[in-house]
Design a protein around this motif. Sequence first.
Motif, short mmCIF file in Angstrom:
data_model
loop_
_atom_site.label_atom_id
_atom_site.label_comp_id
_atom_site.label_asym_id
_atom_site.label_seq_id
_atom_site.Cartn_x
_atom_site.Cartn_y
_atom_site.Cartn_z
N MET A 149 0.89 -1.77 -0.05
CA MET A 149 0.03 0.53 -0.12
C MET A 149 1.25 1.37 0.03
O MET A 149 0.35 2.07 -0.69
N LEU A 150 1.97 1.26 0.79
CA LEU A 150 2.66 2.57 0.75
C LEU A 150 3.48 2.97 -0.93
O LEU A 150 3.18 3.72 -1.22
N LYS A 151 4.02 1.16 -1.41
CA LYS A 151 4.65 1.49 -2.50
C LYS A 151 3.40 2.39 -3.79
O LYS A 151 3.55 2.76 -4.48
N PHE A 213 -5.03 7.61 3.00
CA PHE A 213 -5.18 6.63 3.46
C PHE A 213 -4.84 6.14 4.65
O PHE A 213 -4.15 4.72 4.67
N MET A 214 -4.77 6.84 5.55
CA MET A 214 -4.81 6.47 7.08
C MET A 214 -6.56 6.09 7.16
O MET A 214 -6.29 4.83 8.26
N ALA A 215 -7.50 6.00 6.65
CA ALA A 215 -8.27 5.19 6.79
C ALA A 215 -8.29 3.96 6.34
O ALA A 215 -8.75 3.75 6.81
N MET A 216 -7.10 3.32 5.16
CA MET A 216 -7.41 1.90 5.11
C MET A 216 -6.47 1.93 5.68
O MET A 216 -6.65 0.34 6.44
N LEU A 217 -6.03 2.47 6.67
CA LEU A 217 -4.82 1.41 8.04
C LEU A 217 -6.04 1.54 8.57
O LEU A 217 -5.50 -0.11 8.83
N GLU A 218 -6.14 2.11 9.50
CA GLU A 218 -7.51 1.64 10.41
C GLU A 218 -8.45 0.24 10.18
O GLU A 218 -8.96 -0.67 10.53
#
Length: 246
Positions: A149-151, A213-218
């Motif tokens: 995901m970071l990539k 992106f932070m929403a996806m991580l959560e």
Amino acid sequence: MSLEYKIETDLFEGPLDLLLHLINKLEIDIYELPVSEVTRQYMTFIHTMQELELNIASEYLVMAATLLQIKSSMLLPNPEIEEYVYDDGEDPKEALIERLIEYRKYKEVAENLHDRQVEANETYTRPPLKLAVAHKKVDMNNKGSIYDMLKAMQKVFDRKKWTQPMTRTIEKMDVPIKERMDQVLHALDKAPDGVDFESLFPYPSKSHMVVTFMAMLELMKEKQIYCVQKETFDRLILYRWREVDE
């Protein structure tokens, strides 16, 4: 000017885990560690994390310094010296390889124990569940990781900058993370065959991209969504977790 906030997340397992991910993705022999390429890829991840305003643990930066030191020593032209002698008598590259091998053993044991726990849990029966949306079975062997995901996030940053320069002033995060989480789930609920990762970043606003992106991580942390990458370095597809996938 950068955004004046730092975001904490415990989804990252440490620099050795990131290095092992790079080795697996590059399909290289851990004993023949190509320091130059691994360092380049590692630094790309670090820069992406910094651009996302993530609070990077110091151990990641220590590993970055170690990789750069090893890379620099290997690039120094000195044909008269066949083998570089270090002050403590230890080759940092060999020491890093040994740490990676030990970590890989630990990780394999941990994954094996987890698989056994899952198998044990599956021996219990439960009442049938109603599935609101039916969708095709996804090959979970291609399940993506946080590093994938970071990539993908770095590609989003690069493309948004190319098509439309992002605002450099401090921006207010108009959309709270919780609200953005609900929006992502809503989009995935309407797409049983998955949603392309990049399609969830419609605006060239850095604050909106970071919140997304932070929403996806959560959501990944809460096991409400997961990502799949069919081929190495291929695009990521996001799916909604449903009981049928398990």
